[in-house]
Design a protein around this motif. Structure first.
Motif, short mmCIF file in Angstrom:
data_model
loop_
_atom_site.label_atom_id
_atom_site.label_comp_id
_atom_site.label_asym_id
_atom_site.label_seq_id
_atom_site.Cartn_x
_atom_site.Cartn_y
_atom_site.Cartn_z
N LEU A 105 0.83 -1.21 0.00
CA LEU A 105 0.00 0.00 0.00
C LEU A 105 0.86 1.26 0.00
O LEU A 105 0.52 2.24 -0.66
CB LEU A 105 -0.93 0.01 1.21
N LEU A 106 1.97 1.22 0.73
CA LEU A 106 2.87 2.37 0.73
C LEU A 106 3.49 2.58 -0.66
O LEU A 106 3.62 3.71 -1.11
CB LEU A 106 3.96 2.20 1.78
N ASN A 107 3.85 1.50 -1.33
CA ASN A 107 4.39 1.61 -2.69
C ASN A 107 3.34 2.16 -3.64
O ASN A 107 3.65 2.99 -4.51
CB ASN A 107 4.87 0.25 -3.19
N TYR A 108 2.10 1.72 -3.49
CA TYR A 108 1.00 2.23 -4.31
C TYR A 108 0.84 3.73 -4.11
O TYR A 108 0.74 4.50 -5.06
CB TYR A 108 -0.30 1.51 -3.95
N LEU A 109 0.83 4.15 -2.87
CA LEU A 109 0.66 5.57 -2.55
C LEU A 109 1.86 6.38 -3.04
O LEU A 109 1.70 7.50 -3.52
CB LEU A 109 0.48 5.73 -1.04
N TYR A 110 3.05 5.82 -2.96
CA TYR A 110 4.26 6.48 -3.44
C TYR A 110 4.17 6.73 -4.95
O TYR A 110 4.54 7.80 -5.44
CB TYR A 110 5.48 5.63 -3.12
N ASP A 111 3.66 5.74 -5.68
CA ASP A 111 3.53 5.88 -7.14
C ASP A 111 2.44 6.86 -7.52
O ASP A 111 2.57 7.59 -8.51
CB ASP A 111 3.22 4.52 -7.78
N ARG A 112 1.35 6.91 -6.78
CA ARG A 112 0.19 7.73 -7.14
C ARG A 112 0.32 9.19 -6.69
O ARG A 112 0.03 10.09 -7.44
CB ARG A 112 -1.10 7.15 -6.56
N ASP A 113 0.71 9.38 -5.42
CA ASP A 113 0.74 10.73 -4.86
C ASP A 113 1.81 10.80 -3.79
O ASP A 113 1.60 10.38 -2.65
CB ASP A 113 -0.63 11.09 -4.28
N ILE A 114 2.96 11.38 -4.14
CA ILE A 114 4.11 11.39 -3.24
C ILE A 114 3.85 12.23 -1.99
O ILE A 114 4.35 11.91 -0.90
CB ILE A 114 5.39 11.87 -3.99
N GLU A 115 3.04 13.26 -2.09
CA GLU A 115 2.77 14.11 -0.93
C GLU A 115 1.94 13.38 0.11
O GLU A 115 2.19 13.49 1.32
CB GLU A 115 2.07 15.41 -1.36
N ARG A 116 0.93 12.62 -0.33
CA ARG A 116 0.13 11.82 0.60
C ARG A 116 1.00 10.75 1.25
O ARG A 116 0.87 10.46 2.45
CB ARG A 116 -1.05 11.17 -0.13
N TYR A 117 1.93 10.17 0.48
CA TYR A 117 2.85 9.17 1.00
C TYR A 117 3.71 9.77 2.11
O TYR A 117 3.83 9.20 3.20
CB TYR A 117 3.74 8.65 -0.14
N ARG A 118 4.30 10.93 1.82
CA ARG A 118 5.17 11.58 2.81
C ARG A 118 4.40 11.96 4.07
O ARG A 118 4.91 11.85 5.19
CB ARG A 118 5.83 12.81 2.21
#
Length: 89
Positions: free
Chosen positions: A66-79
């Motif tokens: 899920l973290l990898n998915y979020l990293y690919d889609r939206d880096i700001e939400r990931y951070r």
């Protein structure tokens, strides 16, 4: 039980868009993190519980996906979620 309905609503309310937002990546990552912390304490006390150790490993893998998915889609939400939960990566 360590994870009841009110605790889930609290987690979803804090990290998701609302208390009923159960499907967003942030809320799922937060829920997995809570479960991982609980299982980690259990495994520390019961080091021969291999079934729980395997479940913990699977849960960490799901959170990583899920973290990898979020990293690919939206880096700001990931951070934001990594900083809020205090994750290392």
């Amino acid at each position: 039980m360590y994870l009841d309905k009110t605790k889930k609503e609290e987690i979803f309310g804090q990290y998701g868009k609302s208390a009923t937002d159960t499907g967003s990546a942030e809320s799922q990552i937060a829920l997995f993190t809570y479960r991982i912390k609980h299982l980690t304490e259990h495994v520390k006390k019961n080091h021969k519980d291999f079934v729980t150790t395997r479940s913990l490993t699977q849960l960490v893998g799901k959170r990583r996906a899920l973290l990898n998915y979020l990293y690919d889609r939206d880096i700001e939400r990931y951070r934001a979620i990594v900083k809020a939960l205090g994750l290392r990566k």
